[in-house]
Write a protein that holds these residues in place. Structure first.
Motif, PDB file in Angstrom:
ATOM      1  N   PRO A  93      37.568  49.927  41.570  1.00 46.54           N
ATOM      2  CA  PRO A  93      37.785  49.522  42.962  1.00 46.54           C
ATOM      3  C   PRO A  93      38.884  50.325  43.689  1.00 46.54           C
ATOM      4  N   LEU A  94      39.560  51.189  42.964  1.00 41.20           N
ATOM      5  CA  LEU A  94      40.685  51.884  43.591  1.00 41.20           C
ATOM      6  C   LEU A  94      40.265  52.686  44.821  1.00 41.20           C
ATOM      7  N   MET A  97      41.166  45.259  37.241  1.00 44.69           N
ATOM      8  CA  MET A  97      40.668  46.633  37.211  1.00 44.69           C
ATOM      9  C   MET A  97      41.538  47.537  38.091  1.00 44.69           C
ATOM     10  N   LEU A  98      41.834  47.034  39.255  1.00 40.48           N
ATOM     11  CA  LEU A  98      42.650  47.823  40.177  1.00 40.48           C
ATOM     12  C   LEU A  98      43.999  48.152  39.556  1.00 40.48           C
ATOM     13  N   GLU A 152      50.205  44.709  47.239  1.00 40.42           N
ATOM     14  CA  GLU A 152      50.812  43.778  46.285  1.00 40.42           C
ATOM     15  C   GLU A 152      51.084  44.398  44.917  1.00 40.42           C
ATOM     16  N   PRO A 153      50.043  44.928  44.273  1.00 45.26           N
ATOM     17  CA  PRO A 153      50.343  45.514  42.958  1.00 45.26           C
ATOM     18  C   PRO A 153      51.333  46.678  43.035  1.00 45.26           C
ATOM     19  N   LEU A 154      51.272  47.433  44.104  1.00 47.10           N
ATOM     20  CA  LEU A 154      52.216  48.544  44.228  1.00 47.10           C
ATOM     21  C   LEU A 154      53.642  48.030  44.378  1.00 47.10           C
ATOM     22  N   LEU A 168      49.859  45.457  34.109  1.00 48.50           N
ATOM     23  CA  LEU A 168      48.766  44.807  33.397  1.00 48.50           C
ATOM     24  C   LEU A 168      49.053  43.371  33.001  1.00 48.50           C
ATOM     25  N   ALA A 169      50.274  43.063  32.707  1.00 44.92           N
ATOM     26  CA  ALA A 169      50.573  41.697  32.304  1.00 44.92           C
ATOM     27  C   ALA A 169      50.752  40.816  33.532  1.00 44.92           C
ATOM     28  N   GLY A 170      50.609  41.375  34.690  1.00 46.28           N
ATOM     29  CA  GLY A 170      50.800  40.590  35.911  1.00 46.28           C
ATOM     30  C   GLY A 170      52.247  40.182  36.049  1.00 46.28           C
TER      31      GLY A 170
END
Lengths: 216, 216, 216, 216
Positions: A192-193, B168-169, A203-205, B213-215
Motif C-alpha cells: 500500500p505504500l 503492511m505499510l 502517523e507511522p512516520l 512493527l511492534a506498533g
DNA sequence: TATGAATGAGAATTCATTCAT
DNA sequence: GATGAATGAATTCTCATTCAT
C-alpha cells in the motif's frame, strides 16, 4: 525473448497537455530555459542521468534539442543546472523545520506530493544519480549533510555542532527513511505504500521520527 | 532466447576448487558465466543499468565481451540473470527472520557488509535500476512485496494474509529505511552513516524497527 | 563518385598481386588500418581537415565508420596518424638527394606523380592543412625545416649548420616552389601546368633550382 | 539559392552614401556588408572555408549572424562575394606589371605585406580553398589563368596569345612560387622565410623570376 | 535594420551486438 | 570456447539558417 521489447520503451508517457496550462509565449528565452530545466529534473530524477537522452528532455519540454546546448552548454551542464534548483528547495524545506513534530509531517507531505515532481523526491532522486562529475558529487554531499544537520538541530542539537555523532547518525537514518520512501514510491508500484496519502503516512512516520530523534 | 537458461541455475560453481588456492581455469563455461554475473552485479548496483557498459563488465570479469552475448543473449539478459541471484539472497535473508528482534539486526548487518558487494545493497540497488523491461519490473515488484510480507509476518501477521494494510505499510517503511541506508552508504560518503559499523547501527535500527512493527 | 568504390578495393598494395582477383582478407586489422590511413591521407590532402567527414573516409576505405574510433580514437587521431607516414616519405625523398642536379628532378617527378595521391603532393598538402592541433603544428614545422635543410645541404651547406641564412632562405624558396606546383596541380586545372609531364617540368625546374641554390 | 547573386556583383557599394559625410555607424547596410566581407576574407583565408563558422565571421565583424543570410543569402554566397574583391586586387596588381623587373618586386612586396591580410596572400589563400562550388571553381581558374598570362606578357608574350606553351608553363611556375611563399609565410613559422622582409626577399626572387621568364 | 530565439540537418562518437576465425 | 574484427543504430553536439519581434 527480450529482443521484442524496444530498447527505449517509454513507460507512462504522459500527455503533453498536462505540462502546460498554456500561456505559451514563444521566443521567450527565460521560459524556454525553465521548461528545459523542469523537464530535465523530472527525467533525471526518474530515470537517472545516463538513461535519459537530451532528446527526451527537449521533447518533454516541447522545445528543440539544440536549445539545450544553447542554454546549458551540454547535457552535463543541464544536469548541473538542475542541482542548485533542487538544493534550494531542500534548503527551504529544511529551514521550515522548527521542531520535531514538523519533521515527520514534512516527510509525509513530501512523499505524498504528486508523483516524481514533488520537490522532496526530485531533490532526493537527483542527488542519488551519479553523473561521474566531481563537482556534482561534492554538492550532493553538502546538501545531504546540511539536511541531516538540520534534522539533528530540530531534535535539539544546534546546527554545525561537530559533536554527538549518535544524534547525527539518527538524523541520517531519518533522512534514509525519507529517501527510501521517495524511492519506492517513485519507481515501483509497491502497495500500500505507493498509493498511501500524506495523511495515511503521517502517523507511522511520526512514530518513527520521534523514535529516531527524540531517543524514543 | 534467454528462456533456455534456467533462471535458478546453481549459483555455487566449484565446491571442490575452493580448496585449491588458484584454479584459474580457462575455457570453463560455468566459471566464465559466474565471473560475468558477479562483475555485472557490482557494476549495475553501483552505476545503474544505463551507465554501465558491457565492455566494462567484461573487462572487470577479465573475459571477452562477446561472451556476454553468448551466455546471456544481451545486456538486458545479463541484467535479468542478475536478478534471480539477488532474489535468492534476499529470499534467504527474509526466510531467516523468525522474530522481530532479528530484523533490525539483519538490516544492520546487511547495511554494514562491505561496500557495494554486500548482498543487501546489491539486491536493493539492483531492484532500483529501471531497465524499462516489463519482466524485470514485475520480478522486482514481487521481490519487494515478498520481502515486506515477510517482515509483516515476523511482526505477527501471517504471510499472504491480504488484510491489515496498516501493518503492511509499516513493514514497507522498514523496507524503505533499509533501502535508504544502503543507498546512502553505497553512493555517498555521508558521515557518520557511511562509516558506521554494524554494531553502531544496530541499536538505533532496533529502536526504529520495533517502533514500526511492534506498533511502538 | 568515390562512393562507388567496392568495399574491398585494394589500395595499390602489391603490384604483382593484381593478377589475383583479390586476396582481400576480411577481418584483417592491420590492413583495415592502412585502408583508413590511405583514404584519410587522400581526403585530408585534397579537401582539408575540416571539410572532410569521417564517413567519407570510411566509405572511401570501404570500411565501417566506427573503426576510425577503434583504430585511431578520433578524427583528430586519424589526422595525426597520417602525419608520420607523410613525414617518413618526405624524409626518404630528402635523404635520396645527393647533389643539386637531383633536386629539380625529384620535384619534377614528385609533382608529376599521378593526381593528389603522389607522395610529394600528399605530404605537402597534408602539412599545410591546419588541424588546430599544437602537436601537429610542431611536427609540420619540423618536417618543413628538415626538408629545407636537406636542400641547403645538397647545395653545399652541411645540414644542421645554423649560419648562412641566405642559403636557407633560398632553399626555402625552392620548397615554396615545389609546394606551389603541387598545390596548383592538385586543386586546379590550370593549363599547361596541370597536365605537364615530369619530363616537361624537369627543364624549367632545373633552371630554377640551379638559380636558387647554386647562387645563379 | 545563391544563383540569384550575379557572379560579378558590383563590389563598390554606396555611390550615394559617400556623398553624405555622416559616418552612420549603426543601421548602415553598406557598412555592415563591408564589415562582414572583410572579416570573411580574413577568416576564409587563414582557416579555409569549412573550418570557418559564420558566427566567427559575424563576431569578428561585430554584427549579428543573421545579417549574413540577409546580405549574402548564405555562407556560400558570402564566400563568393569575397572572390570578386580579391580578384580585383589581383587584377590591379597584375595590371601594374609593365616589365620583367617589376614582377619579382611585386611578389616580394606582396609576400612581405603584413600577415594574412596582405592582398596577395588573401587572394591566393582564398583561391586555394575549395568550396565545392562549381562557379567559384571557374572564377578561381580564370583568375589564375589571367594572372599567369599577365606574367607571360610581361616577359614578352602578348596576353591572349594561345601559342608558346613553354613560356606559359614558366609563368605558371612563377605563380606557383609566389603562391608557395604566401602559403608558407601565412601558415607556418618556417624561418628565415617567415620573417624575411620584402627587401630580403627581393634579391633571390629577382634571380628566380628572371631565370623563369627570361629563359635564364 | 537589427537581433535573439528557434530549428533541422548533419557531424563525430559510443555501444551493444554479430561474424569469422 | 574464446577472441578480435566489424557493424549499424543511437546519442550528443554543432552549425547554417529561418523566424518573430
Amino acid at each position: 525473448m527480450t529482443a521484442s521489447i524496444p530498447p527505449h520503451l517509454s513507460t507512462r508517457e504522459d500527455p503533453a497537455s498536462s505540462a502546460r496550462p498554456a500561456p505559451q509565449r514563444r521566443r521567450d528565452a527565460a521560459n524556454t530555459r525553465r521548461l528545459l530545466l523542469d523537464a530535465a529534473r523530472r527525467r533525471f530524477a526518474t530515470q537517472g542521468y545516463a538513461a535519459t537522452t537530451v532528446r527526451e528532455i527537449a521533447d518533454e519540454a516541447g522545445v528543440n534539442v539544440a536549445l539545450i546546448s544553447r542554454y546549458f552548454e551540454s547535457k552535463e551542464g543541464l544536469f548541473e543546472a538542475c542541482l542548485p534548483t533542487s538544493v534550494e528547495e531542500v534548503g527551504r524545506a529544511a529551514d521550515a523545520v522548527e521542531d520535531l513534530g514538523q519533521i515527520s509531517e514534512m516527510i509525509a507531505r513530501g512523499a505524498a506530493e504528486a508523483g516524481p515532481e514533488g520537490p522532496n523526491q526530485v531533490m532526493l532522486m537527483l542527488l542519488l544519480r551519479s553523473s561521474g562529475d566531481e563537482r556534482a558529487e561534492r554538492l550532493r554531499l553538502n546538501v545531504l549533510r546540511g539536511y541531516s544537520e538540520r534534522l539533528a538541530a530540530a531534535a535539539g542539537r544546534p546546527a554545525g555542532d561537530p559533536g554527538d555523532d549518535t544524534l547525527m547518525l539518527r538524523a541520517q537514518l531519518v533522512l534514509a527513511l525519507s529517501l527510501g520512501v521517495a524511492l519506492l514510491r517513485s519507481s515501483t508500484r509497491l502497495e500500500p505504500l505507493a498509493s498511501a496519502t500524506a495523511a495515511e503516512l503521517a502517523e507511522p512516520l511520526r512514530d518513527l521520527v520521534d523514535t529516531a530523534l527524540a531517543g524514543r
